[in-house]
Design a protein around this motif. Structure first.
Motif, PDB file in Angstrom:
ATOM      1  N   ALA A  58       0.829  -1.205   0.000  1.00 43.00           N
ATOM      2  CA  ALA A  58       0.000   0.000   0.000  1.00 43.00           C
ATOM      3  C   ALA A  58       0.860   1.252   0.000  1.00 43.00           C
ATOM      4  CB  ALA A  58      -0.932  -0.012   1.216  1.00 43.00           C
ATOM      5  N   VAL A  59       1.935   1.241   0.786  1.00 44.37           N
ATOM      6  CA  VAL A  59       2.826   2.401   0.858  1.00 44.37           C
ATOM      7  C   VAL A  59       3.493   2.662  -0.489  1.00 44.37           C
ATOM      8  CG1 VAL A  59       4.984   3.256   1.871  1.00 44.37           C
ATOM      9  CG2 VAL A  59       3.225   2.257   3.337  1.00 44.37           C
ATOM     10  N   ALA A  60       3.828   1.593  -1.200  1.00 43.78           N
ATOM     11  CA  ALA A  60       4.451   1.761  -2.518  1.00 43.78           C
ATOM     12  C   ALA A  60       3.537   2.514  -3.475  1.00 43.78           C
ATOM     13  CB  ALA A  60       4.811   0.395  -3.100  1.00 43.78           C
ATOM     14  N   GLN A  61       2.236   2.344  -3.316  1.00 44.24           N
ATOM     15  CA  GLN A  61       1.273   3.039  -4.168  1.00 44.24           C
ATOM     16  C   GLN A  61       0.907   4.425  -3.633  1.00 44.24           C
ATOM     17  OE1 GLN A  61       0.243   1.460  -7.290  1.00 44.24           O
ATOM     18  NE2 GLN A  61       2.155   0.642  -6.449  1.00 44.24           N
ATOM     19  N   ALA A  62       1.045   4.608  -2.333  1.00 49.55           N
ATOM     20  CA  ALA A  62       0.665   5.875  -1.708  1.00 49.55           C
ATOM     21  C   ALA A  62       1.788   6.902  -1.736  1.00 49.55           C
ATOM     22  CB  ALA A  62       0.231   5.640  -0.261  1.00 49.55           C
ATOM     23  N   THR A  63       2.996   6.469  -2.082  1.00 47.02           N
ATOM     24  CA  THR A  63       4.147   7.363  -2.159  1.00 47.02           C
ATOM     25  C   THR A  63       4.752   7.292  -3.551  1.00 47.02           C
ATOM     26  OG1 THR A  63       5.668   5.631  -1.367  1.00 47.02           O
ATOM     27  CG2 THR A  63       4.672   7.082   0.307  1.00 47.02           C
ATOM     28  N   LEU A  93       8.795  -3.892  -7.954  1.00 48.83           N
ATOM     29  CA  LEU A  93       8.039  -3.489  -9.140  1.00 48.83           C
ATOM     30  C   LEU A  93       6.959  -2.468  -8.791  1.00 48.83           C
ATOM     31  CD1 LEU A  93       7.688  -6.968 -10.875  1.00 48.83           C
ATOM     32  CD2 LEU A  93       9.085  -5.042 -11.654  1.00 48.83           C
ATOM     33  N   LEU A  94       6.251  -2.692  -7.702  1.00 54.73           N
ATOM     34  CA  LEU A  94       5.205  -1.751  -7.301  1.00 54.73           C
ATOM     35  C   LEU A  94       5.772  -0.367  -6.996  1.00 54.73           C
ATOM     36  CD1 LEU A  94       3.025  -3.995  -4.948  1.00 54.73           C
ATOM     37  CD2 LEU A  94       2.308  -3.006  -7.137  1.00 54.73           C
ATOM     38  N   SER A  95       6.954  -0.337  -6.406  1.00 53.53           N
ATOM     39  CA  SER A  95       7.560   0.942  -6.019  1.00 53.53           C
ATOM     40  C   SER A  95       8.413   1.550  -7.128  1.00 53.53           C
ATOM     41  CB  SER A  95       8.424   0.755  -4.771  1.00 53.53           C
ATOM     42  OG  SER A  95       9.541  -0.081  -5.041  1.00 53.53           O
ATOM     43  N   GLU A  96       8.498   0.870  -8.261  1.00 54.55           N
ATOM     44  CA  GLU A  96       9.283   1.338  -9.406  1.00 54.55           C
ATOM     45  C   GLU A  96      10.747   1.556  -9.032  1.00 54.55           C
ATOM     46  OE1 GLU A  96       6.487   4.622 -10.505  1.00 54.55           O
ATOM     47  OE2 GLU A  96       6.462   3.551 -12.431  1.00 54.55           O
ATOM     48  N   GLY A  97      11.312   0.551  -8.340  1.00 55.06           N
ATOM     49  CA  GLY A  97      12.737   0.558  -8.078  1.00 55.06           C
ATOM     50  C   GLY A  97      13.178   1.248  -6.813  1.00 55.06           C
ATOM     51  N   ARG A  98      12.256   1.487  -5.885  1.00 57.40           N
ATOM     52  CA  ARG A  98      12.609   2.224  -4.665  1.00 57.40           C
ATOM     53  C   ARG A  98      12.854   1.326  -3.457  1.00 57.40           C
ATOM     54  NH1 ARG A  98       8.153   5.346  -2.964  1.00 57.40           N
ATOM     55  NH2 ARG A  98       6.733   4.400  -4.466  1.00 57.40           N
ATOM     56  N   PHE A  99      12.816   0.013  -3.627  1.00 58.40           N
ATOM     57  CA  PHE A  99      12.818  -0.893  -2.480  1.00 58.40           C
ATOM     58  C   PHE A  99      14.178  -1.542  -2.258  1.00 58.40           C
ATOM     59  CE2 PHE A  99      11.948  -5.228  -0.706  1.00 58.40           C
ATOM     60  CZ  PHE A  99      11.545  -4.798   0.556  1.00 58.40           C
ATOM     61  N   THR A 100      14.569  -1.644  -0.992  1.00 56.14           N
ATOM     62  CA  THR A 100      15.723  -2.420  -0.557  1.00 56.14           C
ATOM     63  C   THR A 100      15.247  -3.474   0.427  1.00 56.14           C
ATOM     64  OG1 THR A 100      17.293  -0.597  -0.851  1.00 56.14           O
ATOM     65  CG2 THR A 100      17.933  -2.350   0.674  1.00 56.14           C
ATOM     66  N   LEU A 101      15.683  -4.701   0.230  1.00 55.38           N
ATOM     67  CA  LEU A 101      15.317  -5.800   1.123  1.00 55.38           C
ATOM     68  C   LEU A 101      16.314  -5.846   2.272  1.00 55.38           C
ATOM     69  CD1 LEU A 101      13.714  -8.360   1.852  1.00 55.38           C
ATOM     70  CD2 LEU A 101      15.219  -9.621   0.277  1.00 55.38           C
ATOM     71  N   GLY A 102      15.866  -5.464   3.461  1.00 58.35           N
ATOM     72  CA  GLY A 102      16.703  -5.543   4.647  1.00 58.35           C
ATOM     73  C   GLY A 102      16.515  -6.889   5.327  1.00 58.35           C
TER      74      GLY A 102
END
Length: 321
Positions: A58-63, A93-102
């Motif tokens: 949801a955050v990926a779509q809201a930001t 993919l949802l965030s268009e490349g903004r995600f890092t897996l911690g």
């Protein structure tokens, strides 16, 4: 320049609130947002534990601007690493490349719930190495077969795999974890401002990489109220990770922290209305060479006021450091 992040603390807020806070944190000017990935709160008084991956979707779509990250996911007990690889690819993919897996080796609090027991630290590190190898292999979108000591993968493929995969941050706490995990990760995560960890990480990663820390604060116009809230909801923090990793339930954390006094908490967490004092509590991470520091504002009840009134001026002070 150091980047400053906002923590989506799943242990203290419900899912809809977290998405709203994420939107506002981006608007205020935070550079990135991290989400805890818990099955239980640390203490009963925190009162929440929504599923982090639904919240992140949801955050990926809201930001649209802030980087996103799990801080951190354990890919060895509650989740099979093949499933973590799929989830991470989807969020990327949802965030268009903004995600890092911690990633990290986990805590009993969240992982014992699947009924598989809780292994010792050496085995947990062995399991994390295998998990990271599997996640890396799957990120390319190819067919993966893996037969390890702890995990098997049978003809698995990530069908929606982002170009370039997903960057991996990994939690380290000492020489053993550093030497084992640094070659497998892209970015370093640590909860202590340890300059030695930063230097050790950079030996494995001479090119640019992120060193990501986290600092709790308890802002409130009333300092006594800030201390009381930090004591009520964050006194577990003083136990240290050698203890925190092995306690299985919020009741266990309540018992382990029953003799922690409000003044003990106030001695380790900046509390009250003084924004300069709150900002200065981050300085040890800056001095140690961390590139990214996420702020945790303690308590859902003050979260909205913090974002409305305090976060912007606090970010100005942090960046002035």
């Amino acid at each position: 320049m150091t980047r400053f992040g906002y923590t989506l603390m799943t242990e203290q807020s419900g899912p809809r609130e977290l998405v709203r806070y994420a939107q506002q944190a981006e608007e205020v000017g935070f550079d990135f947002e991290v989400s805890s990935d818990h099955y239980s709160p640390w203490l009963v008084s925190q009162g929440h534990a929504p599923y982090a991956w639904s919240v992140l979707g949801a955050v990926a779509q809201a930001t649209s601007r802030v980087d996103l990250m799990t801080y951190v996911t354990c890919p060895t007990m509650r989740y099979h690493p093949a499933v973590v690889a799929q989830k991470a690819a989807t969020i990327q993919l949802l965030s268009e490349g903004r995600f890092t897996l911690g990633l990290g080796s986990g805590e009993s609090l969240n992982e014992h719930v699947v009924g598989e027991g809780w292994p010792g630290v050496a085995q947990r590190q062995d399991m994390l190495v295998e998990a990271m190898e599997i996640i890396r292999a799957l990120q390319g979108g190819d067919l993966v077969i893996y037969d390890g000591a702890y995990f098997r993968v049978d003809s698995a493929r990530i069908w929606d795999a982002p170009d370039g995969g997903v960057p991996i941050g990994v939690a380290v706490s000492g020489e053993s974890s550093l030497s084992r995990f640094a070659p497998l990760g892209d970015h370093m995560i640590a909860v202590e401002p340890d300059e030695g960890l930063v230097k050790g990480w950079d030996e494995h990663h001479p090119d640019a990489s992120r060193k990501i820390g986290q600092v709790p604060i308890s802002w409130d116009p009333d300092r006594d109220a800030a201390v009381a809230r930090a004591h009520d909801q964050f006194r577990w923090f003083g136990g240290g990770w050698a203890v925190n990793a092995d306690l299985p339930t919020p009741a266990g954390f309540d018992a382990a922290s029953q003799f922690v006094r409000p003044e003990d908490v106030a001695g380790s967490i900046a509390c009250g209305p003084d924004l300069d004092e709150l900002a200065e509590s981050v300085r040890p991470f800056l001095d140690a060479g961390f590139t990214d520091v996420a702020i945790v504002q303690i308590g859902d009840e003050k979260q909205q006021q913090f974002l409305d009134e305090v976060a912007g001026p606090l970010l100005d002070r942090l960046r002035a450091l």
